[in-house]
Design a protein around this motif. Sequence first.
Motif, PDB file in Angstrom:
ATOM      1  N   ASP A   1       0.827  -1.097   0.038  1.00  0.00           N
ATOM      2  CA  ASP A   1      -0.061  -0.025  -0.045  1.00  0.00           C
ATOM      3  C   ASP A   1       0.927   0.959   0.034  1.00  0.00           C
ATOM      4  OD1 ASP A   1      -2.381  -1.484  -0.130  1.00  0.00           O
ATOM      5  OD2 ASP A   1      -2.774  -1.243   2.170  1.00  0.00           O
ATOM      6  N   PRO A   2       0.204   2.362  -0.506  1.00  0.00           N
ATOM      7  CA  PRO A   2       1.151   3.652  -0.545  1.00  0.00           C
ATOM      8  C   PRO A   2       1.818   3.937   0.843  1.00  0.00           C
ATOM      9  CG  PRO A   2      -1.105   3.967  -1.668  1.00  0.00           C
ATOM     10  CD  PRO A   2      -0.962   2.732  -0.868  1.00  0.00           C
ATOM     11  N   GLU A   3       1.094   3.391   2.055  1.00  0.00           N
ATOM     12  CA  GLU A   3       1.944   3.888   3.413  1.00  0.00           C
ATOM     13  C   GLU A   3       2.943   2.923   3.787  1.00  0.00           C
ATOM     14  OE1 GLU A   3      -2.067   1.754   4.368  1.00  0.00           O
ATOM     15  OE2 GLU A   3      -1.430   3.074   2.971  1.00  0.00           O
TER      16      GLU A   3
ATOM     17  N   ARG B   1       5.473   2.417   1.593  1.00  0.00           N
ATOM     18  CA  ARG B   1       6.577   3.160   0.731  1.00  0.00           C
ATOM     19  C   ARG B   1       6.886   4.318   1.374  1.00  0.00           C
ATOM     20  NH1 ARG B   1       2.305   1.835  -3.483  1.00  0.00           N
ATOM     21  NH2 ARG B   1       2.936  -0.209  -4.260  1.00  0.00           N
TER      22      ARG B   1
ATOM     23  N   ILE C   1       6.158   4.790  -5.267  1.00  0.00           N
ATOM     24  CA  ILE C   1       5.027   5.708  -4.507  1.00  0.00           C
ATOM     25  C   ILE C   1       4.038   5.893  -5.405  1.00  0.00           C
ATOM     26  CG2 ILE C   1       4.753   7.825  -3.582  1.00  0.00           C
ATOM     27  CD1 ILE C   1       7.510   7.459  -2.049  1.00  0.00           C
ATOM     28  N   VAL C   2       4.397   6.157  -6.745  1.00  0.00           N
ATOM     29  CA  VAL C   2       3.261   6.740  -7.803  1.00  0.00           C
ATOM     30  C   VAL C   2       2.701   5.285  -8.505  1.00  0.00           C
ATOM     31  CG1 VAL C   2       4.231   8.974  -7.951  1.00  0.00           C
ATOM     32  CG2 VAL C   2       5.112   6.961  -9.859  1.00  0.00           C
ATOM     33  N   GLY C   3       3.252   4.258  -8.067  1.00  0.00           N
ATOM     34  CA  GLY C   3       2.733   2.919  -8.425  1.00  0.00           C
ATOM     35  C   GLY C   3       3.480   2.096  -9.634  1.00  0.00           C
TER      36      GLY C   3
END
Length: 285
Positions: free
Chosen positions: A64-66, A68, A94-96
């Motif tokens: 999940d974003p958190e 990274r 972070i941007v996938g």
Amino acid sequence: MTRDAQTGPVPIGDGASPAAPLGVAATVVLLRDGAEGPEVLLLERPRHRGSFAGAWVFPGGGVDPEDRLLADAADVAASGGSAATAAEGAEAMIVGADAGDSADSDDPIAPVAAEVVEQLAARRAAVREVREETGLEVSPDALVSTALWIPPPIAPKRMRTWFYLTAAPAGIIVLAEDEVIDYAWLRPAIALARHASAVMTLVAPTWVTLHGLQGFESVAAIVAHFTGRGLAHYETRLGASERGQVLFWAGDVAYDDQAHIEQEGGRHRLEIGQVPWVYTASDRA
């Protein structure tokens, strides 16, 4: 959330369609010593929904974003990695994007630095997923990296999945009811036997992992073995034999060309067209 990197049978395409983008996921093999030998925790997914409906898998899911942190790049740089490359890799994740796609191919440190940054995020995801799905709290420092699974380009949902193992912490298992409907502590050989008799559904990374966990007398022996062995890479390619679909990995004579499937040479493949599945691996620990 995404589970293991590869299901059972997957339709074989013509290779003309572009590959789905790669995400990142983490999976944790939780082990305990049982009366007859080491046991592993398997979770059953809901039977009528989700990517792996009805399969028994290890705890795990997507990063999940958190999970990274840009600060990870600085840590990698401080330990000898490329600061610029690590930062690019962290920002890309972070941007996938896939970290490997952002690495500077002219910098030999680049892929390694980006992969280290990716693993830091994957470890956080591993700890979080175990907590969410089982109620157990594992230490990130106790996680032993065992494998990186990369699905074939035609897979509908592609996740670079980091596999870890660790001794299970003490505690009561509390399942995430929306994601898990049952759990079992099983010796690896028992789980494989249930799959062979069509009592239990397994996906390929789970099956191969269980296969490699057989023959150990204790959890300590398993941890010591995989700590010393290092990371295994499973970048999957698809083919077919008379028994049906086959998954190939590096080291197999047919890995680069399915036409060589019957030739003499190295073997690293899993035949999944029929049960029991047949795994053949030459010179592998």
